[in-house]
Design an enzyme around this catalytic site. Sequence first.
Site, mmCIF file in Angstrom:
data_model
loop_
_atom_site.group_PDB
_atom_site.id
_atom_site.type_symbol
_atom_site.label_atom_id
_atom_site.label_comp_id
_atom_site.label_asym_id
_atom_site.label_seq_id
_atom_site.Cartn_x
_atom_site.Cartn_y
_atom_site.Cartn_z
ATOM 1 N N TYR A 1 -15.654 2.421 7.460
ATOM 2 C CA TYR A 1 -14.208 2.389 7.659
ATOM 3 C C TYR A 1 -13.860 2.969 9.036
ATOM 4 O O TYR A 1 -13.025 2.425 9.761
ATOM 5 C CB TYR A 1 -13.562 3.205 6.537
ATOM 6 C CG TYR A 1 -12.072 3.285 6.612
ATOM 7 C CD1 TYR A 1 -11.291 2.194 6.252
ATOM 8 C CD2 TYR A 1 -11.436 4.453 7.020
ATOM 9 C CE1 TYR A 1 -9.912 2.267 6.308
ATOM 10 C CE2 TYR A 1 -10.063 4.537 7.084
ATOM 11 C CZ TYR A 1 -9.308 3.447 6.725
ATOM 12 O OH TYR A 1 -7.942 3.527 6.788
ATOM 13 N N LYS B 1 -11.816 1.294 12.146
ATOM 14 C CA LYS B 1 -10.560 1.859 12.654
ATOM 15 C C LYS B 1 -10.662 2.188 14.138
ATOM 16 O O LYS B 1 -9.695 2.025 14.889
ATOM 17 C CB LYS B 1 -10.184 3.100 11.838
ATOM 18 C CG LYS B 1 -9.562 2.767 10.502
ATOM 19 C CD LYS B 1 -8.120 2.293 10.697
ATOM 20 C CE LYS B 1 -7.646 1.417 9.575
ATOM 21 N NZ LYS B 1 -6.355 0.785 9.863
ATOM 22 N N PRO C 1 -3.196 9.295 10.936
ATOM 23 C CA PRO C 1 -2.730 10.176 9.872
ATOM 24 C C PRO C 1 -3.898 10.927 9.237
ATOM 25 O O PRO C 1 -4.996 10.397 9.114
ATOM 26 C CB PRO C 1 -2.128 9.231 8.830
ATOM 27 C CG PRO C 1 -2.235 7.861 9.370
ATOM 28 C CD PRO C 1 -3.164 7.881 10.536
ATOM 29 N N HIS D 1 -8.789 8.892 -3.661
ATOM 30 C CA HIS D 1 -9.066 10.099 -2.886
ATOM 31 C C HIS D 1 -8.899 11.311 -3.799
ATOM 32 O O HIS D 1 -8.407 11.205 -4.919
ATOM 33 C CB HIS D 1 -8.114 10.190 -1.693
ATOM 34 C CG HIS D 1 -8.486 9.280 -0.572
ATOM 35 N ND1 HIS D 1 -7.866 8.080 -0.351
ATOM 36 C CD2 HIS D 1 -9.457 9.381 0.372
ATOM 37 C CE1 HIS D 1 -8.426 7.490 0.698
ATOM 38 N NE2 HIS D 1 -9.394 8.246 1.148
ATOM 39 N N GLY E 1 0.826 -1.205 0.000
ATOM 40 C CA GLY E 1 0.000 0.000 0.000
ATOM 41 C C GLY E 1 0.860 1.255 0.000
ATOM 42 O O GLY E 1 2.078 1.177 0.144
ATOM 43 N N ASP F 1 -20.052 16.301 -0.691
ATOM 44 C CA ASP F 1 -18.941 17.083 -0.138
ATOM 45 C C ASP F 1 -18.204 16.301 0.942
ATOM 46 O O ASP F 1 -17.039 16.552 1.210
ATOM 47 C CB ASP F 1 -19.479 18.370 0.512
ATOM 48 C CG ASP F 1 -19.443 19.549 -0.453
ATOM 49 O OD1 ASP F 1 -18.819 19.431 -1.533
ATOM 50 O OD2 ASP F 1 -20.034 20.598 -0.114
ATOM 51 N N SER G 1 -6.903 6.582 11.278
ATOM 52 C CA SER G 1 -7.215 7.542 10.223
ATOM 53 C C SER G 1 -7.929 8.721 10.843
ATOM 54 O O SER G 1 -8.629 8.581 11.846
ATOM 55 C CB SER G 1 -8.126 6.880 9.199
ATOM 56 O OG SER G 1 -8.787 7.857 8.447
ATOM 57 N N SER G 2 -7.786 9.886 10.220
ATOM 58 C CA SER G 2 -8.456 11.068 10.772
ATOM 59 C C SER G 2 -9.971 10.974 10.635
ATOM 60 O O SER G 2 -10.693 11.703 11.304
ATOM 61 C CB SER G 2 -7.938 12.333 10.092
ATOM 62 O OG SER G 2 -8.219 12.294 8.718
ATOM 63 N N CYS G 3 -10.476 10.053 9.795
ATOM 64 C CA CYS G 3 -11.937 9.955 9.627
ATOM 65 C C CYS G 3 -12.615 9.300 10.818
ATOM 66 O O CYS G 3 -13.834 9.218 10.870
ATOM 67 C CB CYS G 3 -12.288 9.244 8.339
ATOM 68 S SG CYS G 3 -11.976 7.493 8.405
HETATM 69 P P1 GDP Z 1 -12.890 12.279 2.178
HETATM 70 O O1 GDP Z 1 -11.733 13.139 2.599
HETATM 71 O O2 GDP Z 1 -13.098 11.071 3.028
HETATM 72 O O3 GDP Z 1 -14.162 13.096 2.048
HETATM 73 O O4 GDP Z 1 -12.553 11.645 0.746
HETATM 74 P P2 GDP Z 1 -12.086 12.181 -0.690
HETATM 75 O O5 GDP Z 1 -10.635 12.486 -0.690
HETATM 76 O O6 GDP Z 1 -12.549 11.133 -1.658
HETATM 77 O O7 GDP Z 1 -12.912 13.512 -0.989
HETATM 78 C C1 GDP Z 1 -12.590 14.754 -0.428
HETATM 79 C C2 GDP Z 1 -13.409 15.876 -1.072
HETATM 80 O O8 GDP Z 1 -12.967 16.106 -2.416
HETATM 81 C C3 GDP Z 1 -14.912 15.605 -1.168
HETATM 82 O O9 GDP Z 1 -15.589 16.821 -0.893
HETATM 83 C C4 GDP Z 1 -15.078 15.232 -2.645
HETATM 84 O O10 GDP Z 1 -16.386 15.442 -3.141
HETATM 85 C C5 GDP Z 1 -14.083 16.180 -3.293
HETATM 86 N N1 GDP Z 1 -13.672 15.828 -4.664
HETATM 87 C C6 GDP Z 1 -13.630 16.664 -5.717
HETATM 88 N N2 GDP Z 1 -13.275 16.036 -6.848
HETATM 89 C C7 GDP Z 1 -13.052 14.735 -6.499
HETATM 90 C C8 GDP Z 1 -12.640 13.578 -7.240
HETATM 91 O O11 GDP Z 1 -12.416 13.606 -8.454
HETATM 92 N N3 GDP Z 1 -12.503 12.412 -6.538
HETATM 93 C C9 GDP Z 1 -12.734 12.360 -5.174
HETATM 94 N N4 GDP Z 1 -12.565 11.196 -4.529
HETATM 95 N N5 GDP Z 1 -13.151 13.432 -4.468
HETATM 96 C C10 GDP Z 1 -13.301 14.607 -5.115
#
Ligand code: GDP
Length: 316
Positions: free
Chosen positions: A140, A144, A167, A183, A18, A273, A111-113
């Site tokens: 998830y 965690k 993290p 992500h 990973g 979002d 994870s921070s989530c």
């Molecule tokens: P999170 O941090 O658990 O919410 O996960 P993500 O990294 O997948 O998404 C973070 C934010 O980025 C969210 O508000 C998404 O809607 C936004 N975002 C914008 N464009 C994208 C994209 O192309 N892919 C993903 N995964 N998120 C996106």
Amino acid sequence: MGEFDLAGRRVWVAGHRGMAGSAIVRRLATEDCEVLTVGREEVDLRDPEPLDAWMARRRPDVVFMAAGTVGGILANDSRPAEFIRDNVMIQGNVIHAAWRHGVAKMLLLGSSCIYPKLAVQPISEEALLTGPLEPTNQWYAVAKIAGVTMAQAYRAQYGCDFITAMPTNLYGPGDNFNLDAAHVLPALIRRTHEAKVTGAAALTVWGSGAPQREFLHVDDLADAAVHLIKVHGTAEPVNIGTGTDLSIRDLAELIRGIVGFEGELRFDETKPDGTPRKLLDVGRLTRLGWTARIGLADGVARTYRWFLENLDRLRR
Ligand code: GDP
């Protein structure tokens, strides 16, 4: 308390393929220790028996637990059963095996989530279990939280020196650029690059662009993980982040500049979002003597270079 010494130790990096695990393996190359790894084809960590046999044979002294089923907002939301089941089982098996086989020290990556959706910002470690989770990645997150709590339970009941770290959002070489699971940062690198190559007029960014996120380069994460193994030895989790965040809109602009895409950015508000903001309080980590070194612009530029060099073998 003295530092925990890695010299001469047998160190297992669980999840070495990973992004986080592979960065930890790279980082350990500069330590005087023996790195152990095992592939999924040999030991599926969801299954306790082959793991037990492997531990009995290889006898690790130290474990960096970076194995798990991970992914972005879409993957979490569409594969909830896999996210909770895989992570609960992998962590349960690894923690139990580490106790049974007398591992001297383990770092479990959370994870921070795991923090409540509406936690006070920046989020301190004390916020854990003080409110409802962000629904899009609750599966998830619950897994965690179970892992972190389990590490604490094994410390409390058996005296195991198991520590946990949370993290923030990670990125860097080895990231998942597959759009169904990526992500935001790797997803936007890929989509911005493709928009540039095809000469698109605009790039659509998911959501409103308003959510704030913090991003840590995975080489910084690996350095922090090795630091914590040496200096931290209590039940308290430790956040790992940079201490600064930015909006998804600003991130998209930064990536646009680095990739060199000339079109405009559009925001698709039918996409989720997620949590409005998740900036970690890194006070505890700072007091333990570590701060992040890789700035976001530099880190994104390096990651874009890695993406270009590996384009051929990345799945769509
Ligand atoms: P999170 O941090 O658990 O919410 O996960 P993500 O990294 O997948 O998404 C973070 C934010 O980025 C969210 O508000 C998404 O809607 C936004 N975002 C914008 N464009 C994208 C994209 O192309 N892919 C993903 N995964 N998120 C996106």
